[in-house]
Design an enzyme around this catalytic site. Structure first.
Site, short mmCIF file in Angstrom:
data_model
loop_
_atom_site.label_atom_id
_atom_site.label_comp_id
_atom_site.label_asym_id
_atom_site.label_seq_id
_atom_site.Cartn_x
_atom_site.Cartn_y
_atom_site.Cartn_z
N ASP A 23 0.83 -1.22 0.00
CA ASP A 23 0.00 0.00 0.00
C ASP A 23 0.86 1.26 0.00
O ASP A 23 1.99 1.26 0.51
CB ASP A 23 -0.90 -0.03 1.25
N GLU A 70 -12.56 -4.48 -3.83
CA GLU A 70 -13.06 -3.11 -3.61
C GLU A 70 -12.34 -2.09 -4.50
O GLU A 70 -12.81 -0.96 -4.66
CB GLU A 70 -12.87 -2.71 -2.14
N ASN A 71 -11.20 -2.47 -5.08
CA ASN A 71 -10.45 -1.51 -5.90
C ASN A 71 -11.16 -1.16 -7.22
O ASN A 71 -10.78 -0.20 -7.89
CB ASN A 71 -9.03 -2.03 -6.19
C1 IPE Z 1 -5.50 -2.62 -0.09
O1 IPE Z 1 -5.16 -1.29 -0.19
C2 IPE Z 1 -5.49 -3.29 -1.44
C3 IPE Z 1 -4.19 -3.45 -2.08
C4 IPE Z 1 -3.04 -3.12 -1.60
C5 IPE Z 1 -4.23 -4.08 -3.37
P1 IPE Z 1 -6.24 -0.14 -0.39
O2 IPE Z 1 -5.48 1.11 -0.56
O3 IPE Z 1 -7.20 -0.51 -1.45
O4 IPE Z 1 -7.03 -0.15 1.01
P2 IPE Z 1 -7.82 1.01 1.74
O5 IPE Z 1 -8.82 1.55 0.76
O6 IPE Z 1 -6.84 2.05 2.14
O7 IPE Z 1 -8.45 0.35 2.92
C1 IPE Z 2 -1.67 0.20 -3.28
O1 IPE Z 2 -1.42 1.55 -3.39
C2 IPE Z 2 -1.91 -0.45 -4.61
C3 IPE Z 2 -3.31 -0.80 -4.90
C4 IPE Z 2 -4.31 -0.65 -4.10
C5 IPE Z 2 -3.56 -1.35 -6.22
P1 IPE Z 2 -2.59 2.61 -3.40
O2 IPE Z 2 -2.99 2.84 -4.82
O3 IPE Z 2 -3.68 2.20 -2.51
O4 IPE Z 2 -1.85 3.89 -2.85
P2 IPE Z 2 -2.43 4.91 -1.77
O5 IPE Z 2 -2.80 4.09 -0.57
O6 IPE Z 2 -3.61 5.57 -2.37
O7 IPE Z 2 -1.30 5.82 -1.49
MG MG Z 3 -4.02 2.43 -0.55
#
Ligand code: IPE
Ligand code: IPE
Ligand code: MG
Length: 242
Positions: A23, A70-71
């Protein structure tokens, strides 16, 4: 990147299964005035350095969260980038992982939203590396812990499993990878202190390690420090250690 295994790290007690919530990619990019997607791209080096480092200390199972159920809520351009990026990563680097002796597996919902051509690349990578035994790299892609449990229950019902016969072992046999051991150490980067629906069943007794480091800056040295912290913990599993 070369780095030395800390002398204090006990190679006879490394966690069998390490899981990473990769993350902080977006924040890493934004902090440097770049588009969020640049952060995902920069995460590739962190991932490969972590894989090599994990192999170096003898970790047998490494599971990484690449895309959650959820992404899909993210802007369509970012979702599109992530699909294409993961596909290209498999095309560009599966052979290298194969040569390293890494067995690639996926955990996640296959029959929901993932483009066919990405599924094909996933299948190719799994097939290519299926006989490797050095380390299993599971990529959690279109993965949600709740979805995994629901999918398991549905398949159990479809198989006509009798309710009275269901125990923890039964459900485990219906998870995406029935051979995956419980997670010993879960690492989440970027300073967030939550699971975000990652491996809910498998982390029941994991040691949790949170670091402020943003994923694109994470390297094997950070993994080693996480393992040192893990080795200093007292795992009791509800019992008592003498
Ligand atoms: C969790 O991170 C999913 C991945 C790293 C793929 P997110 O960035 O999606 O989680 P939240 O939204 O901060 O909980
Ligand atoms: C994690 O990094 C990767 C995925 C969730 C695919 P983020 O894209 O969530 O990065 P932040 O948390 O918004 O900085
Ligand atoms: Mg994130």
């Amino acid at each position: 990147m070369r780095s030395v295994i800390p002398a204090a790290l006990d190679l006879s007690r490394v966690p069998q299964h390490v899981a990473c919530v990769m993350d902080g990619n977006g924040r890493w990019a934004q902090a440097q005035g770049m588009a969020r997607t640049e952060g995902h791209a920069a995460g590739e080096e962190a991932l490969f350095d972590t894989i090599e480092g994990a192999q170096e200390v003898g970790i047998k199972w490494l599971t990484v969260f690449a895309f959650s159920t959820e992404n899909w809520k993210r802007p369509p351009e970012e979702v599109k980038f992530l699909m294409g990026f993961n596909e290209s990563l498999l095309v560009r680097r599966s052979h290298e992982l194969h040569e390293m002796g890494v067995r690639i597996r996926f955990a996640g919902r296959r029959n929901w939203r993932v483009p066919k051509r990405v599924l094909r690349r996933m299948d190719d990578a799994v097939e290519l590396t299926q006989h490797n035994t050095d380390m299993t790299l599971t990529i959690a892609f279109n993965y949600g812990g709740r979805a995994e449990i629901i999918d398991a229950i549905k398949t159990m019902a479809a198989d006509g499993i009798e309710m009275e016969r269901i125990d923890e072992g039964t459900l485990e046999r219906y998870l995406y990878d029935p051979t995956m051991p419980d997670v010993d150490l879960l690492i989440r980067t970027s300073g967030e202190h939550r699971l975000s629906n990652f491996l809910l069943w498998q982390v029941a007794y994991s040691e949790l390690l949170f670091t402020e480091t943003l994923w694109p800056d994470f390297r094997r040295n950070d993994l080693y420090h996480a393992i040192l912290e893990y080795q200093a913990r007292d795992r009791r599993f509800g019992g008592l250690n003498r």
